[in-house]
Motif scaffolding. Structure first.
Motif, PDB file in Angstrom:
ATOM      1  N   THR A 194      34.759  73.419  49.043  1.00  0.00           N
ATOM      2  CA  THR A 194      33.534  72.637  49.153  1.00  0.00           C
ATOM      3  C   THR A 194      33.697  71.666  50.309  1.00  0.00           C
ATOM      4  O   THR A 194      34.813  71.381  50.731  1.00  0.00           O
ATOM      5  CB  THR A 194      33.254  71.883  47.840  1.00  0.00           C
ATOM      6  N   LYS A 195      32.602  71.158  50.818  1.00  0.00           N
ATOM      7  CA  LYS A 195      32.718  70.155  51.887  1.00  0.00           C
ATOM      8  C   LYS A 195      33.410  68.912  51.329  1.00  0.00           C
ATOM      9  O   LYS A 195      33.321  68.629  50.136  1.00  0.00           O
ATOM     10  CB  LYS A 195      31.343  69.799  52.442  1.00  0.00           C
ATOM     11  N   GLY A 196      34.127  68.236  52.218  1.00  0.00           N
ATOM     12  CA  GLY A 196      34.728  66.971  51.819  1.00  0.00           C
ATOM     13  C   GLY A 196      36.100  67.051  51.182  1.00  0.00           C
ATOM     14  O   GLY A 196      36.567  66.070  50.633  1.00  0.00           O
ATOM     15  N   VAL A 197      36.738  68.216  51.211  1.00  0.00           N
ATOM     16  CA  VAL A 197      38.124  68.290  50.723  1.00  0.00           C
ATOM     17  C   VAL A 197      39.033  68.799  51.839  1.00  0.00           C
ATOM     18  O   VAL A 197      38.586  69.438  52.776  1.00  0.00           O
ATOM     19  CB  VAL A 197      38.278  69.193  49.473  1.00  0.00           C
ATOM     20  N   VAL A 198      40.311  68.480  51.697  1.00  0.00           N
ATOM     21  CA  VAL A 198      41.306  68.897  52.677  1.00  0.00           C
ATOM     22  C   VAL A 198      41.903  70.227  52.229  1.00  0.00           C
ATOM     23  O   VAL A 198      41.989  70.509  51.034  1.00  0.00           O
ATOM     24  CB  VAL A 198      42.401  67.822  52.807  1.00  0.00           C
ATOM     25  N   GLU A 199      42.288  71.063  53.185  1.00  0.00           N
ATOM     26  CA  GLU A 199      42.946  72.307  52.803  1.00  0.00           C
ATOM     27  C   GLU A 199      44.049  72.656  53.785  1.00  0.00           C
ATOM     28  O   GLU A 199      44.151  72.079  54.863  1.00  0.00           O
ATOM     29  CB  GLU A 199      41.930  73.437  52.711  1.00  0.00           C
ATOM     30  N   LYS A 200      44.879  73.605  53.379  1.00  0.00           N
ATOM     31  CA  LYS A 200      46.004  74.032  54.217  1.00  0.00           C
ATOM     32  C   LYS A 200      46.594  75.299  53.637  1.00  0.00           C
ATOM     33  O   LYS A 200      46.188  75.735  52.554  1.00  0.00           O
ATOM     34  CB  LYS A 200      47.060  72.935  54.262  1.00  0.00           C
ATOM     35  N   CYS A 201      47.569  75.851  54.341  1.00  0.00           N
ATOM     36  CA  CYS A 201      48.280  77.047  53.883  1.00  0.00           C
ATOM     37  C   CYS A 201      48.894  76.802  52.517  1.00  0.00           C
ATOM     38  O   CYS A 201      49.482  75.754  52.267  1.00  0.00           O
ATOM     39  CB  CYS A 201      49.374  77.379  54.896  1.00  0.00           C
ATOM     40  N   ASN A 202      48.756  77.780  51.611  1.00  0.00           N
ATOM     41  CA  ASN A 202      49.320  77.618  50.264  1.00  0.00           C
ATOM     42  C   ASN A 202      50.469  78.585  50.006  1.00  0.00           C
ATOM     43  O   ASN A 202      50.819  78.835  48.861  1.00  0.00           O
ATOM     44  CB  ASN A 202      48.224  77.773  49.209  1.00  0.00           C
TER      45      ASN A 202
END
Lengths: 262, 385, 127
Positions: A194-202
């Protein structure tokens, strides 16, 4: 008269607060799932510390692109319009040697070595600064060493992005579905964000859970070796013993679990 | 006492209406951010904090600055400040309100803000910052209110208020120290990774906060019958002088360490800020303006005749305020992110919408400030009459 | 008290505003939507919990599941019957309840709740 009005207001206020708190109390407690009811998939791959070795000698633009694509398709990573290039989302991407290894920047290197296309991703640190910074434990380290994001919990403060010394984190500055064809995920089995969250490789935690290896490793044609760093007999430890490897900004003490053969 | 805010001159109401209009327009801007996300700002993957967090950082300083009135009065019995400590406390309230609004405006998922409490995480500095800021807000509301009430009724304030005041003094240092710790504990950011950051923050806070307070005193003197007293203002000017010198001194210490040690990842940020990197030099004029303002302000401030002269005071205060605002607001945050972790340079400029929302938060702060100051000065007028 | 008039007007305005949702929606009440069970779900016979409990508590269950899956890495749910289910909205629930629009959305709409699950999770069956 004045006093009694005042104390009435006080009592009314406190009771209102109490009632609100009581009526919300149930919403705060987690719904408890007893441990015998929640188990791991039987096919799960387990480790004490997952790690990766990247053989930079085998990297070139094409294989890098293939690995990046495999990852981004698997995880519904959007491609935002050119206008939002500075706010793009990257899980695994390519950097020139001198940018990937800012501390191990040698003089008199060949042009080729200087600009060698290095594959970079989250280092799944042993001692992750992002986990330390996160005020909600939305980023946390699992027992198997994977540093994971709980997108449900992230408030989007981006403290983790300031903390990460590798630039491995991306923030959803807009709805990522804007950057997916027809707003549809490329892999419906995996959520978008969703917009407004941080993400990265899992580290492909969702694939490891069902016994698969990470998507990038699968298409790497041997450039990537994935395995359990804590298992002396694992292939990855063998590769580490036989080759000289370096890690990105190891001097910071973050303990990256991604090693590079140069 | 709230009713005191309900009667005022035509100008008072015009000012409030103006602020409300600005807030309304800015709120429309915020709705756009709410709808689309933080993509409407100039922030990016590389510069992931921008104008909002910069204002937040600066205003924590202004909030802490109020302690420069409270401390001399309560710990050193400096009488001249007695009349206006309430102004310092109420300024702190308005500033912290703005800080909290800036944090909220900066969150990607503002509706989840309470997660910071539900999932309390003591190893995160942001958790502590949320605690100390809210604590400081409550402390100042309670203290300010009780003191004013006592003054109005011509009775001594309850004893426990004094206890709260003693707590609020180290607390003021605490809010800005914790805010500095947000930055100075991050391993990969050379510009922030310095122990002098917290002291430097405090020094600039004790220059910026009091200079803003003096400007407010001038306004109060003009629009109300309450006189904050020239002696108190002159003493504040002296405090500003020392604080500003300390701020610049800490900055120069930083410059020495960075450029004498010549560690590239530490030099890169200062080089970018003051000299730019190729054609990327958006902040260069601002940084030099800031330096010029702060250094020349010191030049004037150290001369007692100038700093004690009412005619020059407002100008000096504006110089100090703008100088520290650029230094800590724009330079400190953007400067820490450029260059990024890969030593590449992505610049940051706030978008008009981002500036509008920022102005809206300031307007909200001024609204709170106006009402609180109105109440305080009204009570003082009545008591003095 | 000379402010009687003002107070009465004030209270009236307050009462009108507070009761706004009631009188605004008067006469627009609709019957609760009927739950349509997809054939796949019918074939499965039973859900992870008894039907009543699911109706009342599915949100808490899903909240627990997401913690269990994301944070503990436990992705399989063992029901009372011993049967195992994937704790996944898209790859579990919607495997049987293929009719998201009828099964989930209708009722959520009726109850005026807007769960943000769907901001991220999708119905894989939906084309």
């Amino acid at each position: 008269m004045k006093d009694s009005r005042r104390s009435f207001l006080k009592i009314a206020g406190v009771s209102a607060l109490g009632l609100t708190a009581a009526s919300n109390a149930h919403a705060i407690g987690e719904y408890f799932i007893p441990s015998e009811k929640a188990i791991k998939d039987q096919k799960v791959s387990t480790a004490d510390r997952w790690g990766m070795v990247i053989d930079t000698r085998k990297l070139n633009h094409e294989t890098n692109k293939k690995m990046m694509e495999a990852c981004h398709v698997t995880h519904n990573v959007p491609t935002l319009p050119e206008k939002y290039k500075k706010q793009e989302i990257k899980w695994v991407w390519e950097e020139e040697y001198s940018n990937a290894f800012t501390e191990i920047h040698n003089e008199f290197q060949s042009e080729e070595a200087e600009h060698a296309p290095i594959l970079t991703l989250c280092n799944q640190c042993e001692n992750p600064p992002c986990v330390q910074a996160c005020p909600t434990k939305a980023t946390f380290k699992r027992a198997d060493g994977i540093v994971l994001m709980d997108f449900h919990r992230c408030i989007g403060c981006r403290f983790c992005m300031a903390a990460c010394p590798y630039g491995s984190r991306s923030f959803n500055f807009q709805d990522p579905r804007n950057g997916l064809e027809d707003g549809k995920p490329t892999n419906p089995q995996f959520p978008t964000r969703t917009k407004g969250v941080v993400e990265k490789c899992n580290f492909c935690a969702e694939r490891l859970a069902v016994g698969k290896i990470p998507a990038c490793v699968e298409v790497s044609e041997g450039a990537l070796v994935f395995g359990d760093l804590s298992d002396e007999n694992s292939e990855i430890r063998k590769v580490l013993k036989e080759n000289y490897t370096i890690r990105r900004k190891a001097s910071l003490g973050t303990g990256p679990s991604v090693f590079y053969i140069v | 006492m709230l009713e005191k805010a309900l009667s005022g001159s035509r100008n008072y109401w015009l000012w409030l209406a103006g602020l409300m209009a600005v807030i309304a327009v800015a709120f429309m801007g915020y709705l756009q951010q709410w709808e689309f996300g933080l993509g409407i700002t100039g922030m990016s993957r590389d510069v992931s904090w921008g104008f909002y967090i910069a204002q937040f950082t600066f205003l924590v300083g202004v909030a802490a600055g109020g302690v420069m009135l409270v401390l001399p009065y309560y710990l050193h019995d400096y009488k001249a400040f007695g009349r206006i400590t309430i102004l310092g406390e109420f300024l702190a309230v308005a500033s912290v309100v703005m800080c909290l609004l800036f944090i909220l405006a900066d969150l990607g998922q503002p509706t989840r803000a309470m997660n910071v409490i539900f999932n309390a995480t003591p190893h995160s500095m942001l958790f502590w910052d949320a605690l100390v800021l809210n604590g400081y807000l409550i402390l100042n509301i309670v203290i300010g209110w009780k003191l004013l009430e006592a003054e109005r009724n011509a009775v001594p304030a309850p004893k426990w208020v004094k206890t709260l005041i003693y707590i609020s003094i180290p607390w003021a240092f605490g809010i800005h120290t914790v805010t500095a710790f947000l930055y100075s504990g991050l391993p990969g950011r050379g510009y922030w990774l310095t122990a002098v950051l917290a002291p430097r923050f405090l020094a600039s806070a004790f220059a910026a906060g009091p200079s803003f307070l003096i400007l407010l005193c001038f306004i109060v003197r003009k629009v109300t019958k309450f006189d904050p007293g020239i002696k108190a203002m002159q003493t504040l000017m002296k405090i500003i002088t020392y604080a500003l010198i300390a701020n610049v001194f800490f900055f120069l210490c930083e410059v020495f360490t960075v450029f004498y040690s010549k560690i590239p990842s530490h030099m890169a940020h200062l080089n970018y800020l003051f000299f730019g990197h190729g054609d990327k030099a958006a902040l260069v004029p601002f940084m030099w303006t800031s330096m010029f303002l702060m250094f020349s302000a010191i030049g004037f401030l150290v001369v007692p005749k100038i700093r004690n002269n009412e005619k020059y005071m407002p100008f000096l205060c504006i110089m100090v305020f703008i100088g520290t605002w650029i230094d800590k607001g724009m330079g400190m945050i953007a400067g820490g992110f450029v260059p990024n972790a890969m030593h590449s340079y992505t610049e940051y400029t706030p978008t008009p919408l981002e500036i509008l929302i920022t102005v809206g938060v300031y307007a909200t702060g001024f609204l709170v400030l106006t009402i609180l100051f109105k109440i305080a000065t009204k009570v003082k007028e009545e008591v003095n009459a | 008290m000379s402010d009687k008039g003002k107070i009465v007007v004030g209270v009236a305005i307050f009462a009108a505003l507070v009761s706004f949702p009631f009188w605004y929606n008067t006469g627009t009440a609709k019957p609760a939507p009927e739950l349509i069970i997809a054939p796949e779900a019918k074939a499965a016979g039973a859900c992870v919990l008894p039907k009543d409990q699911m109706a009342k508590e599915h949100m808490q269950l899903l909240d627990g599941w997401r913690n269990s899956v994301v944070r503990e890495g436990q992705r399989v749910y063992v029901a009372e019957s011993g049967k195992q289910y994937a704790m996944s909205l898209s790859n579990g629930c919607l495997e049987c309840h293929t009719n998201k629009a009828d099964f989930c959305d209708k009722c959520h709409e009726y109850a005026s709740v807007n769960p943000y699950c769907w901001d991220c999770h999708v119905n894989p069956k939906e084309k």
